[in-house]
Design a protein around this motif. Structure first.
Motif, PDB file in Angstrom:
ATOM      1  N   UNK A  43       0.844  -1.195   0.000  1.00 37.26           N
ATOM      2  CA  UNK A  43       0.000   0.000   0.000  1.00 37.26           C
ATOM      3  C   UNK A  43       0.878   1.244   0.000  1.00 37.26           C
ATOM      4  N   UNK A  44       0.449   2.242  -0.743  1.00 31.94           N
ATOM      5  CA  UNK A  44       1.117   3.551  -0.720  1.00 31.94           C
ATOM      6  C   UNK A  44       0.028   4.611  -0.810  1.00 31.94           C
ATOM      7  N   UNK A  45      -0.002   5.509   0.176  1.00 32.21           N
ATOM      8  CA  UNK A  45      -1.044   6.534   0.220  1.00 32.21           C
ATOM      9  C   UNK A  45      -0.404   7.884   0.472  1.00 32.21           C
ATOM     10  N   UNK A  46      -0.763   8.865  -0.359  1.00 34.15           N
ATOM     11  CA  UNK A  46      -0.188  10.199  -0.203  1.00 34.15           C
ATOM     12  C   UNK A  46      -1.226  11.275  -0.439  1.00 34.15           C
ATOM     13  N   UNK A  47      -0.963  12.421   0.183  1.00 35.51           N
ATOM     14  CA  UNK A  47      -1.783  13.593  -0.051  1.00 35.51           C
ATOM     15  C   UNK A  47      -1.290  14.267  -1.329  1.00 35.51           C
ATOM     16  N   UNK A  48      -2.180  14.519  -2.265  1.00 32.70           N
ATOM     17  CA  UNK A  48      -1.776  15.043  -3.561  1.00 32.70           C
ATOM     18  C   UNK A  48      -1.321  16.490  -3.503  1.00 32.70           C
ATOM     19  N   UNK A  49      -1.792  17.239  -2.522  1.00 30.88           N
ATOM     20  CA  UNK A  49      -1.482  18.663  -2.477  1.00 30.88           C
ATOM     21  C   UNK A  49      -0.153  18.964  -1.809  1.00 30.88           C
ATOM     22  N   UNK A  50       0.212  18.189  -0.818  1.00 30.54           N
ATOM     23  CA  UNK A  50       1.469  18.433  -0.107  1.00 30.54           C
ATOM     24  C   UNK A  50       2.549  17.420  -0.455  1.00 30.54           C
ATOM     25  N   UNK A  51       2.165  16.301  -1.056  1.00 33.03           N
ATOM     26  CA  UNK A  51       3.120  15.238  -1.326  1.00 33.03           C
ATOM     27  C   UNK A  51       3.422  14.394  -0.106  1.00 33.03           C
ATOM     28  N   UNK A  52       2.742  14.663   0.997  1.00 33.88           N
ATOM     29  CA  UNK A  52       2.995  13.936   2.234  1.00 33.88           C
ATOM     30  C   UNK A  52       2.538  12.491   2.122  1.00 33.88           C
ATOM     31  N   UNK A  53       3.442  11.573   2.429  1.00 31.32           N
ATOM     32  CA  UNK A  53       3.096  10.155   2.461  1.00 31.32           C
ATOM     33  C   UNK A  53       2.491   9.869   3.826  1.00 31.32           C
ATOM     34  N   UNK A  54       1.238   9.456   3.845  1.00 30.93           N
ATOM     35  CA  UNK A  54       0.563   9.271   5.126  1.00 30.93           C
ATOM     36  C   UNK A  54       0.457   7.808   5.543  1.00 30.93           C
ATOM     37  N   UNK A 277     -13.427  18.061   1.547  1.00 35.54           N
ATOM     38  CA  UNK A 277     -13.119  19.292   2.292  1.00 35.54           C
ATOM     39  C   UNK A 277     -11.764  19.888   1.897  1.00 35.54           C
ATOM     40  N   UNK A 278     -11.455  19.830   0.619  1.00 41.37           N
ATOM     41  CA  UNK A 278     -10.214  20.422   0.139  1.00 41.37           C
ATOM     42  C   UNK A 278      -9.000  19.528   0.228  1.00 41.37           C
ATOM     43  N   UNK A 279      -9.147  18.336   0.773  1.00 41.16           N
ATOM     44  CA  UNK A 279      -8.036  17.383   0.874  1.00 41.16           C
ATOM     45  C   UNK A 279      -8.171  16.333  -0.228  1.00 41.16           C
ATOM     46  N   UNK A 280      -7.055  16.031  -0.898  1.00 41.39           N
ATOM     47  CA  UNK A 280      -7.060  15.054  -1.986  1.00 41.39           C
ATOM     48  C   UNK A 280      -6.008  13.983  -1.710  1.00 41.39           C
ATOM     49  N   UNK A 281      -6.429  12.725  -1.854  1.00 40.62           N
ATOM     50  CA  UNK A 281      -5.520  11.613  -1.587  1.00 40.62           C
ATOM     51  C   UNK A 281      -5.503  10.624  -2.754  1.00 40.62           C
ATOM     52  N   UNK A 282      -4.322  10.068  -2.983  1.00 45.92           N
ATOM     53  CA  UNK A 282      -4.148   8.925  -3.873  1.00 45.92           C
ATOM     54  C   UNK A 282      -3.746   7.745  -2.998  1.00 45.92           C
TER      55      UNK A 282
END
Length: 467
Positions: A43-54, A277-282
């Motif tokens: 699994x790999x999940x990141x926020x598209x706007x900040x590039x933060x890997x969560x 709410x303005x947050x985008x994730x892949x």
């Protein structure tokens, strides 16, 4: 028309990247403690706007991407073709029934006929939305032949691999356009690489629109089919009110794409995109262990649970603004000024658990001991490494907050000081002193010898006169 659209999209992507850099100048990673129980092996999940890997789990482990391959196929089609509305005649090699029982790979290719005429757009809808294998293969053969004069799809496959590398994939190799090939062991990727591809696709508005097709897409009658056909999405997170054969409703209202996949050897795979709410994730999930396509799709379940966890527990926190000084550095060669203030080059925001403030982020400065004037405003003079909970979350450049001119007098004095401090100068000076001393000694000795000789001659001459 398509070239103008590509130019516009390229411009918009530059704007997007620039805007993202205002938020964070460098891809970051953070240690987030999730209590979500997951089933997928990678699994790999990141926020598209900040590039933060969560969230990560075996994100660099080589896996079979199955039909997630089709994301790259559609990207290449979009970027290489002049228009999505151009006509495509389906190559006979793209239409087949496949049963690679030895490799544990099976697939049915039935909805498209040899020499059937579609628009490229229709084939992309078939490949992305319905995960139709021969649509993806037809795209590969068409682009290779139409734009590069190749009678095989090898040119297209090479484009896929080259483009993946350009996007940032480091452990991906494609052997076909659909994800279904007898050379399945040499067709691989990772959750990390697939996430980069999914992110790239979702930053292309036209492909993002296709990926988010919650309802059927209609294809007009063709030369081989007198009736219209309907393309139905395999992504059950965007299909409301539908249950699978196990009675599970996977629908998730914030999901807007991207691509599903399944092979016996790969289990269920899913590249998912969600916005709230303005947050985008892949989120890319590979291999849920399913042995049949009709098994419970834990890739869907894991994605939904991880999205909910991120939306409910993480928030963007502004760490630094470009107007906030971070440090000072000693300044040389400036009149009446012995230090200069350093500012962050860009605003920096990152995702943190809700309730955590910017004060919890630790900065580690990497600066020179001093800097010589002149200094120009915006000149890079150091970096700040930011960490939270023991893990680095980003690195920002530190720049001069103002311009400072050099003092000519102080500069000349510094040159003189450097001259006298230089080893080579000291060596030359010592040699010069020794040379002068040697010359003085030599001159003195010579003078003494000459005087002695004169006295000797004088004494001999005086004696002769006496006799």
């Amino acid at each position: 028309m398509k070239k103008k659209l590509v130019s516009f999209v390229s411009l918009m992507m530059v704007v997007f990247v620039s805007a993202s850099m205002l938020i964070t100048p460098e891809k970051v990673s953070a240690a987030f403690k999730s209590e979500v129980e997951v089933h997928c092996d990678a699994i790999y999940m990141m926020n598209m706007d900040t590039g933060t890997v969560v969230y990560e789990k075996n994100s660099d482990k080589v896996k079979l991407p199955a039909s997630l391959t089709k994301m790259m196929t559609c990207i290449i089609a979009y970027e290489r073709a002049d228009s999505l509305d151009e006509a495509v005649v389906v190559d006979s090699r793209a239409v087949r029934f496949v049963n690679y029982s030895k490799e544990g790979v099976t697939g049915v290719w039935t909805n498209i006929k040899v020499n059937e005429r579609f628009t490229l757009r229709d084939l992309i809808y078939n490949a992305m939305v319905a995960s139709e294998n021969c649509a993806a293969e037809a795209i590969g053969y068409y682009i290779s032949k139409q734009y590069y004069g190749s009678d095989t799809n090898e040119e297209f496959i090479q484009f896929m691999n080259d483009r993946a590398a350009e996007i940032g994939c480091t452990n991906t190799k494609f052997k076909c356009a659909s994800g279904l090939t007898p050379d399945i062991e040499n067709h691989y990727s990772t959750a990390h690489d697939m996430a980069l591809i999914a992110q790239h696709l979702m930053n292309i508005p036209e492909l993002a629109e296709i990926a988010y097709t919650p309802h059927s897409y209609g294809i007009k009658p063709t030369n081989k089919n007198p009736n219209p056909t309907w393309v139905v999405s395999t992504n059950k997170l965007i299909r409301e009110g539908e249950k699978d054969k196990n009675g599970i409703d996977y629908f998730y209202q914030f999901c807007e794409g991207v691509k599903t996949g399944y092979l016996v050897k790969s289990g269920h795979c899913f590249a998912a995109y969600a916005k709230k709410s303005g947050y985008r994730y892949i989120c890319v999930l590979l291999d849920d262990g399913a042995k049949a396509a009709t098994d419970v799709n834990y890739a869907f379940i894991d994605a939904k649970n991880l999205f909910e966890w991120a939306f409910n527990n993480l928030e963007s926190v502004n760490i630094y603004k470009t107007t906030e000084p971070i440090a000072e550095i000693k300044l040389n060669l400036a009149w009446n000024k012995d230090s200069i203030v350093l500012m962050p080059q860009d605003d920096f925001s990152t995702l943190l658990p809700k309730g955590v403030t910017a004060s919890s982020v630790i900065k580690k400065l990497k600066l020179e001991k001093s800097v010589d004037a002149p200094v120009r405003k915006g000149q890079k003079l150091g970096t700040a490494e930011l960490s939270y909970d023991g893990e680095v979350i980003g690195t920002i450049d530190l720049i001069a907050g103002e311009s400072v001119e050099r003092s000519t007098l102080l500069y000349i004095l510094s040159l003189i000081n450097r001259l006298f401090s230089a080893l080579w100068f000291r060596i030359i000076l010592v040699l010069a002193v020794l040379g002068v001393a040697a010359y003085v000694i030599y001159s003195y000795s010579r003078k003494q010898r000459m005087n002695s000789l004169k006295r000797s001659v004088s004494r001999r001459g005086g004696g002769r006169r006496y006799r």
